[in-house]
Design a protein around this motif. Sequence first.
Motif, PDB file in Angstrom:
ATOM      1  N   GLY A 182       0.832  -1.192   0.000  1.00 32.72           N
ATOM      2  CA  GLY A 182       0.000   0.000   0.000  1.00 32.72           C
ATOM      3  C   GLY A 182       0.865   1.239   0.000  1.00 32.72           C
ATOM      4  N   THR A 183       0.460   2.250   0.732  1.00 35.22           N
ATOM      5  CA  THR A 183       1.157   3.530   0.672  1.00 35.22           C
ATOM      6  C   THR A 183       2.427   3.518   1.539  1.00 35.22           C
ATOM      7  OG1 THR A 183      -0.111   4.476   2.507  1.00 35.22           O
ATOM      8  CG2 THR A 183      -1.028   4.720   0.293  1.00 35.22           C
ATOM      9  N   LEU A 184       3.428   4.239   1.052  1.00 39.22           N
ATOM     10  CA  LEU A 184       4.715   4.312   1.741  1.00 39.22           C
ATOM     11  C   LEU A 184       4.568   4.975   3.104  1.00 39.22           C
ATOM     12  CD1 LEU A 184       7.823   3.931   1.570  1.00 39.22           C
ATOM     13  CD2 LEU A 184       7.927   6.177   0.462  1.00 39.22           C
ATOM     14  N   GLY A 185       3.785   6.054   3.160  1.00 41.79           N
ATOM     15  CA  GLY A 185       3.590   6.752   4.423  1.00 41.79           C
ATOM     16  C   GLY A 185       2.952   5.880   5.488  1.00 41.79           C
ATOM     17  N   ALA A 186       1.990   5.046   5.080  1.00 31.82           N
ATOM     18  CA  ALA A 186       1.332   4.146   6.031  1.00 31.82           C
ATOM     19  C   ALA A 186       2.319   3.133   6.585  1.00 31.82           C
ATOM     20  CB  ALA A 186       0.163   3.441   5.356  1.00 31.82           C
ATOM     21  N   ALA A 187       3.216   2.626   5.740  1.00 32.14           N
ATOM     22  CA  ALA A 187       4.227   1.677   6.205  1.00 32.14           C
ATOM     23  C   ALA A 187       5.128   2.326   7.253  1.00 32.14           C
ATOM     24  CB  ALA A 187       5.060   1.180   5.025  1.00 32.14           C
ATOM     25  N   ALA A 188       5.539   3.564   7.003  1.00 31.17           N
ATOM     26  CA  ALA A 188       6.387   4.268   7.964  1.00 31.17           C
ATOM     27  C   ALA A 188       5.638   4.500   9.281  1.00 31.17           C
ATOM     28  CB  ALA A 188       6.845   5.602   7.366  1.00 31.17           C
ATOM     29  N   ASP A 189       4.364   4.819   9.205  1.00 34.83           N
ATOM     30  CA  ASP A 189       3.564   5.043  10.416  1.00 34.83           C
ATOM     31  C   ASP A 189       3.458   3.768  11.256  1.00 34.83           C
ATOM     32  OD1 ASP A 189       3.127   7.666   9.707  1.00 34.83           O
ATOM     33  OD2 ASP A 189       1.147   7.294   8.840  1.00 34.83           O
ATOM     34  N   VAL A 190       3.273   2.633  10.584  1.00 38.84           N
ATOM     35  CA  VAL A 190       3.142   1.367  11.312  1.00 38.84           C
ATOM     36  C   VAL A 190       4.463   1.000  11.983  1.00 38.84           C
ATOM     37  CG1 VAL A 190       2.803  -1.123  11.037  1.00 38.84           C
ATOM     38  CG2 VAL A 190       1.231   0.482   9.944  1.00 38.84           C
ATOM     39  N   ALA A 191       5.566   1.105  11.250  1.00 36.07           N
ATOM     40  CA  ALA A 191       6.865   0.797  11.850  1.00 36.07           C
ATOM     41  C   ALA A 191       7.158   1.733  13.012  1.00 36.07           C
ATOM     42  CB  ALA A 191       7.960   0.898  10.790  1.00 36.07           C
ATOM     43  N   ASP A 192       6.746   2.998  12.885  1.00 33.22           N
ATOM     44  CA  ASP A 192       6.990   3.991  13.929  1.00 33.22           C
ATOM     45  C   ASP A 192       6.229   3.669  15.204  1.00 33.22           C
ATOM     46  OD1 ASP A 192       8.038   6.289  15.049  1.00 33.22           O
ATOM     47  OD2 ASP A 192       6.501   7.600  14.213  1.00 33.22           O
ATOM     48  N   ALA A 193       5.162   2.892  15.111  1.00 33.00           N
ATOM     49  CA  ALA A 193       4.401   2.503  16.302  1.00 33.00           C
ATOM     50  C   ALA A 193       5.203   1.564  17.203  1.00 33.00           C
ATOM     51  CB  ALA A 193       3.087   1.841  15.896  1.00 33.00           C
ATOM     52  N   PHE A 194       6.271   0.980  16.652  1.00 31.31           N
ATOM     53  CA  PHE A 194       7.087   0.035  17.430  1.00 31.31           C
ATOM     54  C   PHE A 194       8.527   0.503  17.630  1.00 31.31           C
ATOM     55  CE2 PHE A 194       3.749  -2.387  15.288  1.00 31.31           C
ATOM     56  CZ  PHE A 194       3.187  -3.072  16.350  1.00 31.31           C
ATOM     57  N   LEU A 195       8.922   1.566  16.949  1.00 26.19           N
ATOM     58  CA  LEU A 195      10.292   2.068  17.043  1.00 26.19           C
ATOM     59  C   LEU A 195      10.283   3.467  17.647  1.00 26.19           C
ATOM     60  CD1 LEU A 195      11.536   1.012  13.474  1.00 26.19           C
ATOM     61  CD2 LEU A 195      12.048  -0.139  15.642  1.00 26.19           C
TER      62      LEU A 195
ATOM     63  N   GLU B 280       7.002  -5.292   3.654  1.00 28.88           N
ATOM     64  CA  GLU B 280       8.437  -5.562   3.756  1.00 28.88           C
ATOM     65  C   GLU B 280       9.184  -4.371   4.336  1.00 28.88           C
ATOM     66  OE1 GLU B 280       9.457  -8.528   0.176  1.00 28.88           O
ATOM     67  OE2 GLU B 280       8.308  -6.787  -0.477  1.00 28.88           O
ATOM     68  N   ILE B 281       8.666  -3.165   4.135  1.00 25.69           N
ATOM     69  CA  ILE B 281       9.267  -1.992   4.769  1.00 25.69           C
ATOM     70  C   ILE B 281       9.180  -2.117   6.284  1.00 25.69           C
ATOM     71  CG2 ILE B 281       8.930   0.485   5.184  1.00 25.69           C
ATOM     72  CD1 ILE B 281       8.227   0.766   2.226  1.00 25.69           C
ATOM     73  N   VAL B 282       8.006  -2.502   6.778  1.00 22.62           N
ATOM     74  CA  VAL B 282       7.826  -2.672   8.220  1.00 22.62           C
ATOM     75  C   VAL B 282       8.695  -3.810   8.744  1.00 22.62           C
ATOM     76  CG1 VAL B 282       6.179  -3.229  10.047  1.00 22.62           C
ATOM     77  CG2 VAL B 282       5.489  -1.743   8.150  1.00 22.62           C
ATOM     78  N   ALA B 283       8.627  -4.964   8.077  1.00 23.38           N
ATOM     79  CA  ALA B 283       9.408  -6.122   8.527  1.00 23.38           C
ATOM     80  C   ALA B 283      10.906  -5.834   8.493  1.00 23.38           C
ATOM     81  CB  ALA B 283       9.076  -7.334   7.656  1.00 23.38           C
ATOM     82  N   GLY B 284      11.361  -5.148   7.427  1.00 26.51           N
ATOM     83  CA  GLY B 284      12.782  -4.833   7.318  1.00 26.51           C
ATOM     84  C   GLY B 284      13.250  -3.877   8.404  1.00 26.51           C
ATOM     85  N   ALA B 285      12.426  -2.883   8.733  1.00 32.10           N
ATOM     86  CA  ALA B 285      12.798  -1.932   9.781  1.00 32.10           C
ATOM     87  C   ALA B 285      12.877  -2.612  11.141  1.00 32.10           C
ATOM     88  CB  ALA B 285      11.794  -0.784   9.821  1.00 32.10           C
ATOM     89  N   ILE B 286      11.899  -3.446  11.438  1.00 31.91           N
ATOM     90  CA  ILE B 286      11.895  -4.155  12.727  1.00 31.91           C
ATOM     91  C   ILE B 286      13.082  -5.101  12.826  1.00 31.91           C
ATOM     92  CG2 ILE B 286      10.614  -5.786  14.165  1.00 31.91           C
ATOM     93  CD1 ILE B 286       9.433  -2.926  14.035  1.00 31.91           C
TER      94      ILE B 286
ATOM     95  N   ALA C  82      11.977   7.342  12.893  1.00 28.81           N
ATOM     96  CA  ALA C  82      11.063   7.046  13.988  1.00 28.81           C
ATOM     97  C   ALA C  82      10.991   8.218  14.963  1.00 28.81           C
ATOM     98  CB  ALA C  82      11.515   5.788  14.721  1.00 28.81           C
ATOM     99  N   LYS C  83       9.820   8.396  15.548  1.00 24.84           N
ATOM    100  CA  LYS C  83       9.631   9.427  16.569  1.00 24.84           C
ATOM    101  C   LYS C  83       9.709   8.800  17.952  1.00 24.84           C
ATOM    102  CE  LYS C  83       5.709  10.651  14.632  1.00 24.84           C
ATOM    103  NZ  LYS C  83       5.778  10.024  13.304  1.00 24.84           N
ATOM    104  N   ALA C  84      10.001   9.623  18.960  1.00 26.85           N
ATOM    105  CA  ALA C  84      10.273   9.108  20.307  1.00 26.85           C
ATOM    106  C   ALA C  84       9.049   8.476  20.960  1.00 26.85           C
ATOM    107  CB  ALA C  84      10.816  10.235  21.191  1.00 26.85           C
ATOM    108  N   ILE C  85       7.855   8.949  20.625  1.00 22.63           N
ATOM    109  CA  ILE C  85       6.643   8.397  21.238  1.00 22.63           C
ATOM    110  C   ILE C  85       6.518   6.912  20.886  1.00 22.63           C
ATOM    111  CG2 ILE C  85       5.187   9.067  19.284  1.00 22.63           C
ATOM    112  CD1 ILE C  85       2.957   9.602  21.333  1.00 22.63           C
ATOM    113  N   ASP C  86       6.099   6.086  21.869  1.00 20.18           N
ATOM    114  CA  ASP C  86       6.126   4.630  21.678  1.00 20.18           C
ATOM    115  C   ASP C  86       4.800   3.989  22.082  1.00 20.18           C
ATOM    116  OD1 ASP C  86       6.855   2.023  21.263  1.00 20.18           O
ATOM    117  OD2 ASP C  86       8.098   1.861  23.055  1.00 20.18           O
ATOM    118  N   PRO C  87       3.845   3.880  21.157  1.00 22.43           N
ATOM    119  CA  PRO C  87       2.580   3.214  21.474  1.00 22.43           C
ATOM    120  C   PRO C  87       2.761   1.757  21.884  1.00 22.43           C
ATOM    121  CG  PRO C  87       2.412   4.448  19.418  1.00 22.43           C
ATOM    122  CD  PRO C  87       3.858   4.419  19.779  1.00 22.43           C
ATOM    123  N   SER C  88       3.858   1.131  21.465  1.00 29.94           N
ATOM    124  CA  SER C  88       4.063  -0.293  21.769  1.00 29.94           C
ATOM    125  C   SER C  88       4.597  -0.525  23.170  1.00 29.94           C
ATOM    126  CB  SER C  88       5.033  -0.912  20.759  1.00 29.94           C
ATOM    127  OG  SER C  88       6.372  -0.497  21.012  1.00 29.94           O
ATOM    128  N   GLU C  89       4.997   0.531  23.860  1.00 29.54           N
ATOM    129  CA  GLU C  89       5.536   0.456  25.227  1.00 29.54           C
ATOM    130  C   GLU C  89       6.824  -0.358  25.309  1.00 29.54           C
ATOM    131  OE1 GLU C  89       4.131   2.160  27.547  1.00 29.54           O
ATOM    132  OE2 GLU C  89       2.097   2.527  26.814  1.00 29.54           O
TER     133      GLU C  89
END
Length: 394
Positions: free
Chosen positions: A248-261, A306-312, A282-289
């Motif tokens: 899907g969209t590149l921005g959405a992938a970055a947002d999802v990865a940012d929820a864990f990083l 794969e963007i999300v999986a690769g970042a993690i 990634a931003k400092a805020i961490d929804p994943s705790e």
Amino acid sequence: MRIRLNKISSRLQFSQRIGGLILALVCGALPYTNTLAAVQAKQPPVPLAALESFVAVYERIRLKHVDAKTDEELLQLALEGLILKLDRFSSYLDADEMARLQQDTQGEYTGIGVELVPEGDYIRVITPIDDGPAYRAGILPGDWITHVQGKAVNGLDVHAIDELMTGSAGTEVTLIILRKGETLNFALTREIISTQSVRSELMRSKVGYLRISLFQNHTGQDLVEQMQALKLAGADRWLLDLRNNPGGTLGAAADVADAFLTTGVIVTTKARQASSNMRFDAKAIDPSEGWPLAILINNGSASASEIVAGAIKDHQRGQLVGDTSFGKGSVQSVITLPQGAGVKLTTAYYYTPDGHNIHLKGIQPDIILSNTDAQDDQQLAAALDLLSPLDAEK
């Protein structure tokens, strides 16, 4: 029988014809000249010999082809052919296809719910969309579509294939599929596909299960909301399921990865022009705790997945379980054309935080495991076992 192209009768006629074509193309491109001027100024001029060959063939087709075509129709065909031969992910989109693409990113469209890519003589299934007609019928990632509506796809371009596949809700489309040497027949009814981007549930051992079926504009926000609900339900670890997710969209992938990083690069893109390169951090805020994380992927996980999986994986934030992913490491930009048409053009490759370009390679999981029984989700069980003994406070 070999047919020799005759030269245009006079140099003056040729010059007039080629001048008219170039003028028509330039006039049609005026809305885009400002954005392309800097790039064009650095490019060498179009080779005259190549342009002469194009116009010579164009003239012969216009005058001699058994089915008469207008200049507008011929230029349209030339445009479609140009895009078709660039790479398998670039494509020309007519007004209807552009509308469907926009609906897709918003979460609703009409079809059988399957992501496809032309490959060789056939069409390869990237993945069926969760709970769509193709998914319910048992179509699998890696299947090869050989016929649509009784017509062989061999030799058809992307536009012709799309016309065969699409139609109104309630109409039927028939497919012949090749799977591991076996020929299978499917009759599917098109319907309105409303994709719920994120769904979740609390599983055993306080595992917060998060399933993303497609990356849409609102996926990042939806994910965080689902995570908050799981926290209130008692979750203290995460299982992110990206299997059969075509992207899907590149921005959405970055947002999802940012929820864990919380720090570092998520993804970078490298285009032909350095000014078009992008970087997501990634931003400092961490929804994943910071809780333990496992991610499920398979060969139907592509692009944004794969963007999300690769970042993690590169940040060693969690463990990947499943099969090697699809391997689509390129970025497509959508260019709007007059009269509602458009072009989906490959404009960059993306790179994981460690600088890996996984295009046509995929991402290899930390724990490689395939589901051998359709009734037994061994990958899910393995991921749950991996998370179960972990102490969330550590």
